[in-house]
Design an enzyme around this catalytic site. Structure first.
Site, short mmCIF file in Angstrom:
data_model
loop_
_atom_site.label_atom_id
_atom_site.label_comp_id
_atom_site.label_asym_id
_atom_site.label_seq_id
_atom_site.Cartn_x
_atom_site.Cartn_y
_atom_site.Cartn_z
N GLU B 60 0.81 -1.22 0.00
CA GLU B 60 0.00 0.00 0.00
C GLU B 60 0.85 1.28 0.00
O GLU B 60 0.56 2.23 -0.72
CB GLU B 60 -0.95 0.02 1.21
N HIS B 129 -9.96 -5.32 11.03
CA HIS B 129 -10.66 -5.11 9.76
C HIS B 129 -11.96 -4.34 9.92
O HIS B 129 -12.79 -4.33 9.02
CB HIS B 129 -10.96 -6.45 9.08
#
Lengths: 331, 325
Positions: B60, B129
């Site tokens: 990322e 998450h």
């Protein structure tokens, strides 16, 4: 005998070398003046000098076209000057003035001139390495044959962004040169104390990338190695990792000591004996390309340019108070 | 006007903007061959090819930074994060590079880039998450932040984001991707910085965004059964905020602010600051906030439900500002 009478046949080569000598001198004198101005409180914050490393920026940029991109870490005064930003505009930026190349908003670590492809001065170690690959991505996407050179120090090699970027640059065959200036110390930490692999050039194996180990105290060696990498980028769109071994004479920044706990005075003096400017000046004198008088004249010219830059910066206005709120967003 | 899912509305926005401007490209994990982790990019590789639909490794920080560099080089990248939980790895590039580039270059280098992906909790994905990051990204000058709740707003705001010459954060919702709604065809633009009243009311204003719109609308239904008329204001943009719309709490004199994120230094805290400063004399009660519980998200279904903002919590808060309990 005059200097011109003994000049070698290849005048293009000697002109290039004279130009590189002047550029290295300009950086050296500019940085000496910056150190003085810092001591006088005219420059604030962090100020990372390039003295000792001049051959790297000068040699590498000599291999580039004007429309190629250069992106750097925060030790970027030298590359900014050679990419064509005037000494006036760089010094004014260091002074935080409205006439600086970033309007006084960036300072020493954030010099920019987008029109000349000088894409910054970036302050987070390794953070600009993906930006360099991104510039190359844009050139390839648009079908130009521009090349990007991304300068960073050896300490950035321990950052994740370095590895992520080299991997993608290799997978996507981006026309970028990762030019690692290995000056041995990340601030006060010797590289071998914090790196399992100390030959940085070996990291290229992990990413199936061309690489070269280069003597950074010899401007001609840097120039030739960069030329090969530029050719690879421009013609084949392949990236290259260059490890250029150099040495910084000054402390990490103006607020850090030259030597002491992390390196000895003797080591610094030993390295200064390999000075890249003295080396090239000596070579050109030996070849009869320049004599002492011409060298003095060159140095005087550079001195005058830097003195003028200090005067310009000193006399330039601060940014208007309203500038505080401009350039946050484009309208 | 067609009925589309939120996912397909985003897909339509991407497709139309990529057709409109060849400098727009999409980059991220699984966006190409796999057609998108949440199928937002379905069919785009086929239409635009691998040059413009770029599959990345799981990196990322690296690909966000390559996107920023590409924007410096004149392109208009759309960077997809599989979720904003993973985008945290890229915060250096979002905050230090994208948000500051224009300012520290003295206005020379604009940053037309979009960072987008699902934000907030889905179901039973546990602590790492299930996080809502809007207060983090909204804190940063130099960024714009949008959080569409409906398919029409998703299309219109993503199109605005891609055309904007500033970095725009688009917070989507995993639980929203399947939601259906009417979406205008073709050129449908929702300007950044405009809130939208999704339901008119007169007794209390429920301020919400993204997934909490459905929470607020359900709460408004329940309040209606209790003879309370709730107005539902969907912020849509979190930076800049539509301050004039938020100050419409003057109409009801009572407000409940609902968000998915944690309470401490949350978006709601910013709204309460604005309301108390500029509408103090119009308030009949202190503003109440409904947020996620101030804990990492638990896995257990019952505990997770207890942690999340819910219509019941919003109803209870509305009754408190109305002094009904």
């Amino acid at each position: 005998m005059t200097a011109t009478a003994r000049r070698p046949k290849d005048t293009a080569q000697s002109d290039l070398q004279l130009r590189m000598l002047r550029q290295m001198l300009l950086i050296r004198r500019f940085e000496e003046k910056a150190a003085e101005a810092y001591a006088l409180g005219k420059i604030g914050g962090f100020c990372h000098l390039y003295i000792g490393q001049e051959a790297v920026g000068v040699g590498a940029l000599a291999a580039l076209r004007d429309d190629d991109y250069v992106i750097c870490s925060y030790r970027e005064h030298g590359q900014a000057l050679i990419k064509g930003i005037s000494a006036n505009a760089v010094m004014a930026e260091l002074f935080g003035k409205a006439t600086g190349c970033s309007k006084g908003k960036g300072g020493s670590m954030h010099l920019f001139d987008a029109t000349r492809g000088f894409m910054g001065g970036h302050g987070i170690v390794g953070g600009h390495i993906p930006l360099g690959a991104g510039l190359a991505f844009a050139s390839k996407y648009r079908g130009t044959d521009q090349v990007t050179v991304c300068f960073f120090g050896e300490a950035a090699v321990n950052i994740g962004a370095f590895h992520e970027t080299l991997n993608m640059a290799s997978v996507w065959k981006l026309p970028v040169i990762f030019l690692c200036e290995n000056n041995r110390y990340g601030m006060g930490t010797a590289f071998e104390r914090v790196a399992a692999v100390t030959d940085i050039v070996e990291h290229a194996c992990s990413y199936d990338m061309a690489a070269e180990l280069v003597d950074g105290m010899n401007v001609l060696t840097v120039y030739e190695a960069t030329r090969r990498a530029v050719e690879r980028a421009r013609k084949q769109s392949h990236p290259t990792l260059l490890e250029v071994r150099t040495y910084r004479y000054m402390g990490h920044s103006m607020s850090d000591p030259l030597h002491g706990v992390y390196r000895t005075k003797d080591e610094v003096e030993e390295q200064k004996a390999r000075d890249p400017i003295a080396h090239l000046a000596g070579k050109l004198k030996d070849e009869g390309v320049i004599d002492e008088a011409a060298l003095d004249a060159m140095d005087s010219g550079v001195h005058a340019e830097v003195e003028e830059a200090v005067k310009f910066a000193d006399e330039s206005p601060d940014p208007e108070p309203g500038e505080l709120f401009t350039d946050v967003l484009v309208d | 006007m067609a009925t589309l899912t939120y996912r397909d509305a985003l897909n339509q926005a991407l497709r139309e903007e990529m057709q409109r401007d060849s400098n727009v490209f999409l980059m991220g994990e699984e966006v190409g061959v796999y057609q998108g982790a949440y199928k937002v990019s379905r069919g785009l590789l086929e239409e635009f090819g691998p040059k413009r639909i770029v599959d990345t490794p799981i990196a990322e920080l690296g690909f966000a930074g390559i996107g920023v560099g590409a924007a410096m080089g004149g392109l208009r990248p759309v960077i997809e994060f599989m979720t904003w939980n993973f985008a945290v790895l890229a915060l250096d590039q979002i905050v230090n590079s994208a948000a500051k580039m224009l300012y520290m270059s003295g206005g020379q280098i604009p940053m037309p880039i979009v960072f987008r992906g699902p934000n907030g909790a889905a179901l039973q994905l546990s602590s790492q998450h299930s996080q809502a990051w809007e207060s983090w990204v909204s804190h940063i000058p130099g960024l714009k932040v949008v959080a569409p709740a409906t398919p029409a707003d998703a299309k219109g705001l993503l199109k605005s984001a891609i055309r904007d010459n500033n970095p725009v954060i688009v917070l989507e919702g995993e639980m929203l991707y399947n939601q259906k709604g009417e979406v205008p065809d073709g050129e449908h633009i929702v300007p950044i910085g405009r809130a939208d009243i999704k339901r008119e009311g007169s007794d209390v204003t429920l301020v919400c965004h993204s997934k909490t719109l459905s929470v607020a609308l359900k709460a408004a239904d329940q309040l209606a059964e209790q003879d309370v008329s709730a107005e539902v204001l969907d912020l849509r943009s979190l930076r800049p905020l539509d301050e004039a719309a938020i100050l419409s709490v003057r109409k009801t004199n009572r407000a409940v602010v609902v968000e998915e994120g944690w309470p401490h230094a949350g978006i709601g805290a910013q709204l309460v600051d604005l309301i108390q400063r500029d509408a103090f004399d119009d308030l009949d009660a202190p503003v109440q906030r409904v947020t996620q519980a101030d804990v990492p998200m638990p896995y257990n279904k019952l505990l997770e439900r207890a942690a999340k903002a819910s219509p019941e919590k919003v109803v209870a808060a509305a009754r408190r500002v109305l002094y009904l309990d």
